[in-house]
Write a protein that holds these residues in place. Structure first.
Motif, PDB file in Angstrom:
ATOM      1  N   LEU B 463       0.830  -1.208   0.000  1.00  0.00           N
ATOM      2  CA  LEU B 463       0.000   0.000   0.000  1.00  0.00           C
ATOM      3  C   LEU B 463       0.864   1.258   0.000  1.00  0.00           C
ATOM      4  N   ALA B 464       2.009   1.199   0.692  1.00  0.00           N
ATOM      5  CA  ALA B 464       2.910   2.353   0.696  1.00  0.00           C
ATOM      6  C   ALA B 464       3.445   2.604  -0.716  1.00  0.00           C
ATOM      7  N   LEU B 465       3.759   1.509  -1.428  1.00  0.00           N
ATOM      8  CA  LEU B 465       4.211   1.667  -2.818  1.00  0.00           C
ATOM      9  C   LEU B 465       3.109   2.281  -3.661  1.00  0.00           C
ATOM     10  N   LEU B 466       1.859   1.889  -3.387  1.00  0.00           N
ATOM     11  CA  LEU B 466       0.725   2.464  -4.123  1.00  0.00           C
ATOM     12  C   LEU B 466       0.650   3.973  -3.872  1.00  0.00           C
ATOM     13  N   ALA B 467       0.863   4.366  -2.600  1.00  0.00           N
ATOM     14  CA  ALA B 467       0.795   5.793  -2.262  1.00  0.00           C
ATOM     15  C   ALA B 467       1.846   6.575  -3.037  1.00  0.00           C
ATOM     16  N   ILE B 468       3.028   5.977  -3.208  1.00  0.00           N
ATOM     17  CA  ILE B 468       4.077   6.643  -3.982  1.00  0.00           C
ATOM     18  C   ILE B 468       3.756   6.566  -5.470  1.00  0.00           C
ATOM     19  N   GLY B 469       3.339   5.361  -5.931  1.00  0.00           N
ATOM     20  CA  GLY B 469       3.077   5.139  -7.351  1.00  0.00           C
ATOM     21  C   GLY B 469       2.016   6.072  -7.906  1.00  0.00           C
ATOM     22  N   LEU B 470       1.044   6.444  -7.068  1.00  0.00           N
ATOM     23  CA  LEU B 470      -0.004   7.364  -7.520  1.00  0.00           C
ATOM     24  C   LEU B 470       0.593   8.684  -7.997  1.00  0.00           C
ATOM     25  N   GLY B 471       1.821   8.979  -7.532  1.00  0.00           N
ATOM     26  CA  GLY B 471       2.498  10.191  -7.966  1.00  0.00           C
ATOM     27  C   GLY B 471       2.780  10.190  -9.457  1.00  0.00           C
ATOM     28  N   PHE B 472       2.771   8.998 -10.048  1.00  0.00           N
ATOM     29  CA  PHE B 472       3.038   8.901 -11.489  1.00  0.00           C
ATOM     30  C   PHE B 472       1.757   8.655 -12.270  1.00  0.00           C
ATOM     31  N   ALA B 473       0.610   8.565 -11.562  1.00  0.00           N
ATOM     32  CA  ALA B 473      -0.619   8.134 -12.221  1.00  0.00           C
ATOM     33  C   ALA B 473      -1.652   9.237 -12.346  1.00  0.00           C
ATOM     34  N   GLY B 474      -1.257  10.491 -11.989  1.00  0.00           N
ATOM     35  CA  GLY B 474      -2.225  11.590 -12.006  1.00  0.00           C
ATOM     36  C   GLY B 474      -2.978  11.717 -13.324  1.00  0.00           C
ATOM     37  N   VAL B 475      -2.235  11.586 -14.443  1.00  0.00           N
ATOM     38  CA  VAL B 475      -2.858  11.751 -15.762  1.00  0.00           C
ATOM     39  C   VAL B 475      -3.930  10.694 -16.000  1.00  0.00           C
ATOM     40  N   TYR B 476      -3.630   9.443 -15.569  1.00  0.00           N
ATOM     41  CA  TYR B 476      -4.598   8.366 -15.798  1.00  0.00           C
ATOM     42  C   TYR B 476      -5.863   8.586 -14.978  1.00  0.00           C
ATOM     43  N   VAL B 477      -5.674   9.090 -13.739  1.00  0.00           N
ATOM     44  CA  VAL B 477      -6.838   9.364 -12.898  1.00  0.00           C
ATOM     45  C   VAL B 477      -7.721  10.409 -13.570  1.00  0.00           C
ATOM     46  N   LEU B 478      -7.098  11.477 -14.085  1.00  0.00           N
ATOM     47  CA  LEU B 478      -7.874  12.527 -14.760  1.00  0.00           C
ATOM     48  C   LEU B 478      -8.619  11.955 -15.962  1.00  0.00           C
ATOM     49  N   ARG B 479      -7.955  11.062 -16.690  1.00  0.00           N
ATOM     50  CA  ARG B 479      -8.589  10.489 -17.879  1.00  0.00           C
ATOM     51  C   ARG B 479      -9.794   9.633 -17.483  1.00  0.00           C
ATOM     52  N   LEU B 480      -9.639   8.846 -16.405  1.00  0.00           N
ATOM     53  CA  LEU B 480     -10.769   8.028 -15.943  1.00  0.00           C
ATOM     54  C   LEU B 480     -11.939   8.914 -15.523  1.00  0.00           C
ATOM     55  N   LEU B 481     -11.604  10.027 -14.848  1.00  0.00           N
ATOM     56  CA  LEU B 481     -12.676  10.902 -14.346  1.00  0.00           C
ATOM     57  C   LEU B 481     -13.496  11.504 -15.483  1.00  0.00           C
ATOM     58  N   GLU B 482     -12.904  11.581 -16.674  1.00  0.00           N
ATOM     59  CA  GLU B 482     -13.636  12.190 -17.789  1.00  0.00           C
ATOM     60  C   GLU B 482     -14.672  11.252 -18.390  1.00  0.00           C
ATOM     61  N   ILE B 483     -14.637   9.963 -17.981  1.00  0.00           N
ATOM     62  CA  ILE B 483     -15.608   9.012 -18.539  1.00  0.00           C
ATOM     63  C   ILE B 483     -17.015   9.431 -18.126  1.00  0.00           C
ATOM     64  N   GLY B 484     -17.841   9.722 -19.118  1.00  0.00           N
ATOM     65  CA  GLY B 484     -19.268   9.994 -18.872  1.00  0.00           C
ATOM     66  C   GLY B 484     -19.506  11.134 -17.927  1.00  0.00           C
ATOM     67  N   ALA B 485     -18.624  12.147 -17.928  1.00  0.00           N
ATOM     68  CA  ALA B 485     -18.809  13.268 -17.012  1.00  0.00           C
ATOM     69  C   ALA B 485     -20.166  13.911 -17.273  1.00  0.00           C
ATOM     70  N   ARG B 486     -21.105  13.649 -16.374  1.00  0.00           N
ATOM     71  CA  ARG B 486     -22.452  14.217 -16.407  1.00  0.00           C
ATOM     72  C   ARG B 486     -23.162  13.999 -17.726  1.00  0.00           C
ATOM     73  N   ALA B 487     -22.938  12.876 -18.385  1.00  0.00           N
ATOM     74  CA  ALA B 487     -23.629  12.641 -19.643  1.00  0.00           C
ATOM     75  C   ALA B 487     -24.454  11.363 -19.553  1.00  0.00           C
ATOM     76  N   VAL B 488     -24.792  10.943 -18.344  1.00  0.00           N
ATOM     77  CA  VAL B 488     -25.422   9.633 -18.172  1.00  0.00           C
ATOM     78  C   VAL B 488     -26.935   9.740 -18.027  1.00  0.00           C
ATOM     79  N   ALA B 489     -27.491  10.943 -18.115  1.00  0.00           N
ATOM     80  CA  ALA B 489     -28.900  11.141 -17.768  1.00  0.00           C
ATOM     81  C   ALA B 489     -29.841  10.235 -18.558  1.00  0.00           C
ATOM     82  N   GLY B 490     -29.703  10.180 -19.852  1.00  0.00           N
ATOM     83  CA  GLY B 490     -30.726   9.482 -20.641  1.00  0.00           C
ATOM     84  C   GLY B 490     -30.365   8.062 -21.010  1.00  0.00           C
ATOM     85  N   GLY B 491     -29.252   7.524 -20.534  1.00  0.00           N
ATOM     86  CA  GLY B 491     -28.790   6.203 -20.942  1.00  0.00           C
ATOM     87  C   GLY B 491     -29.736   5.112 -20.503  1.00  0.00           C
ATOM     88  N   GLY B 492     -29.399   3.879 -20.761  1.00  0.00           N
ATOM     89  CA  GLY B 492     -30.307   2.856 -20.278  1.00  0.00           C
ATOM     90  C   GLY B 492     -29.893   1.544 -20.878  1.00  0.00           C
TER      91      GLY B 492
END
Lengths: 105, 492
Positions: B463-492
């Motif tokens: 887990l400590a390695l994960l805490a450090i590794g996240l320092g290199f993963a910021g871009v991927y987190v941002l990319r994941l967050l963009e998935i379906g950003a507030r566009a899910v209203a009418g899906g189904g």
């Protein structure tokens, strides 16, 4: 003249407040648990008041479904709280939240 | 539409029931449940990156009476975080509870731990995926109940009292939230978050709902000055439970608060309510850090550090509510959630190892442990690096993003608090590290240490390695967050 729905909602708010007061004011655990139940009843009463759609229309069923679910949750909460209170009484001799004593971690 | 979405809630519930009814097999059942849940989280990540946000209507019953599950980028990041930390906790729990028979006290605790931990995991996944405000209430209660029961595992007076305080705070917070739900439904006639999102306006009903829900959730997230219940509960619980509570459980209620301000309560962004939350966040950073510096027990120090670090989550709420579509602001907050969760889990698991070896966690007894428990001490040091936010670590990237937001909008006070909070964190982390690296005053203490199972050391280190590794993963987190950003209203 205030409508009955508003009256119910105000009653709910009053119950919620009374329950919260009991929860904060009384040290006895059983009273705290009863206070939480009264708070819950207040929240349910407000929800039921939200179901009112006029005197000649059928009430909205959705809040009723929510209240039924809420009652189930509230029963579980009461059960968990009571069993914790029983353990606290068994271990410390009193059903109160006394300040912590020093014990080994 | 076929999706594995419901399975990620069903599988841990089945594992919980299995662990409870088959006490002799509780660990194998929980291990299989954990591995399957991690696999499902990865499958969902693949599905969502390929097709965008996923919306599933359980049993074909549509809202308002049916239950909708929604997986967007934000929910996905939280599910993945829970999966990573959850797997480490399951492995750690094996070492912590060992192979005691269910008839013994330790074995009894182990059975309850495995069953309740699987319930907690199911509650977290259900919470992250809930698409309407009432189901969020139910999942909030499920999460609270399993967390309180886990806290009360050790049958000692202080632990039981801490669990009772926790339960009282948790229940009153949930009931405030539920009353807020009643006002939302009364005011707008829907419960679905996507529908609410397009309906809410600045009305008295929304203001009352906002006040009740925000206060209730802030209480459950231990926002200063409603944090009094957290340190005793988090510090007195068993090590894997402390890690769960500090890393994941408080993030559950924060997640709801975040979603509400992003998608339902945003018409109130210009009022004083978000400003008050932000100021209390500043209070939490200062007060929590100062209290952490004063502590004489390691687990209490880590718990007060949680009070401080949770403050950072709230300081950007006013900006988030105003700039809902800005993934960078949300990214800063979510990176902080990820960094804190992994670093805090690693810190509490390391503290658990130290407690296991020494049978004590007073700071004055920690001298020279680096020699005896190098892996555990390194894990604590790496976690501390992320808490202080030194590069390269997840905490650094999160604070960098937050500082960028604060400076570019001219919030100089906030900039000072974010930087100053890091300095205060450095003081309490160094207080511990200085001891651990010291020459031992009593070498005989070190030779009398009890052995720590390797799996406990390795899971803390992972887990400590994960805490450090996240320092290199910021871009991927941002990319994941963009998935379906507030566009899910009418899906189904």
């Amino acid at each position: 003249m205030i409508g009955s729905a508003v009256l119910y909602a105000l009653g709910g708010v009053a119950l919620f407040g009374m329950g919260l007061y009991a929860l904060l004011a009384y040290p006895n655990l059983l009273r705290k648990i009863l206070g939480m139940n009264v708070m819950g009843t207040g929240a349910f009463t407000i929800l039921i008041a939200a179901a009112y759609r006029g005197s000649d229309a059928a009430p909205d069923p959705v809040p009723h479904a929510l209240v039924i679910t809420g009652i189930v949750v509230s029963v579980c909460a009461t059960g968990l709280a009571l069993s914790l209170a029983v353990r606290i009484q068994a271990v410390t001799g009193a059903a109160y939240l006394t300040p912590d004593e020093e014990d080994a971690p | 539409m076929t999706t594995v979405l419901p399975l990620i809630i069903v599988v841990p519930i089945l594992a919980a029931v299995g662990a409870f009814v088959l006490p002799r097999w509780s660990f194998p059942v929980a291990l299989v449940g954990s591995l399957a849940t991690v696999g499902l989280a990865v499958a969902l990540a693949i599905e969502a990156t390929a097709t965008g946000a996923v919306r599933h209507t359980i049993g074909g019953w549509r809202a308002p009476l049916g239950i909708d599950l929604v997986l967007d980028g934000l929910a996905l990041v939280m599910v993945l975080l829970t999966a990573l930390i959850g797997l480490a906790i399951t492995l750690y729990g094996r070492g912590y509870f060992g192979r005691a028979a269910p008839e013994t006290e330790k074995g009894r605790q182990a059975v309850y731990f495995w069953a309740l931990w699987m319930f907690l995991w199911a509650a977290l996944n259900a919470l992250f995926l809930s698409g309407d405000v009432f189901n969020l209430y139910v999942t909030l209660e499920l999460l609270g109940f399993s967390a309180v029961a886990l806290t009360a595992l050790a049958d000692k007076p202080n632990v039981l009292k801490a669990a009772m305080r926790y339960l009282i705070v948790s229940l009153s917070g949930s009931l405030m939230y539920l009353t807020g739900v009643a006002f939302l439904y009364g005011g707008f006639g829907v419960l679905d978050i996507a529908q609410l999102s397009s309906l809410t306006r600045e009305t008295p009903a929304l203001a009352v709902a906002a006040a009740l829900m925000t206060a209730g959730l802030a209480m459950k997230t231990a926002l200063f000055p409603l944090h009094f219940w957290l340190p005793p509960a988090h510090a007195n619980a068993a090590a894997p439970v402390s890690a769960l509570l500090s890393a994941l459980v408080v993030k559950g209620s924060f997640y709801i608060l975040l979603r509400l301000w992003l998608e339902v309560l945003y018409p109130l962004a210009g009022t004083f309510v978000p400003q008050v939350i932000s100021l209390l966040g500043v209070g939490a950073i200062v007060w929590g850090s100062l209290q952490a510096i004063r502590q004489t027990r390691l687990k209490l120090l880590i718990a007060y550090s949680t009070v401080a670090q949770l403050g950072y989550l709230f300081v950007l709420i006013p900006i988030l509510a105003l700039e809902r579509d800005n993934t960078l602001v949300l990214g800063g907050v979510i990176c902080f959630v990820l960094a804190h969760a992994s670093a805090k889990a690693a810190a509490f698991l390391s503290a658990g190892n130290i407690l296991q070896a020494l049978n004590d966690d007073k700071l004055s007894k920690l001298d020279g442990l680096m020699r005896a428990l190098p892996l555990t001490v390194t894990a604590f040091g790496l976690a501390g690096l992320s808490l202080v936010a030194l590069p390269p670590s997840g905490g650094f990237v999160a604070k960098w993003l937050m500082l960028d937001v604060a400076i570019s909008r001219g919030y100089w006070g906030l900039t000072v608090v974010i930087v100053g909070g890091g300095l205060l964190a450095a003081v309490y982390v160094m207080r511990v590290m200085g001891r651990l690296f010291k020459q031992a005053a009593q070498p005989e203490v070190l030779s009398a240490l009890k052995p720590v199972p390797r799996v406990m050391e390795f899971s803390a280190f992972g887990l400590a390695l994960l805490a450090i590794g996240l320092g290199f993963a910021g871009v991927y987190v941002l990319r994941l967050l963009e998935i379906g950003a507030r566009a899910v209203a009418g899906g189904g």
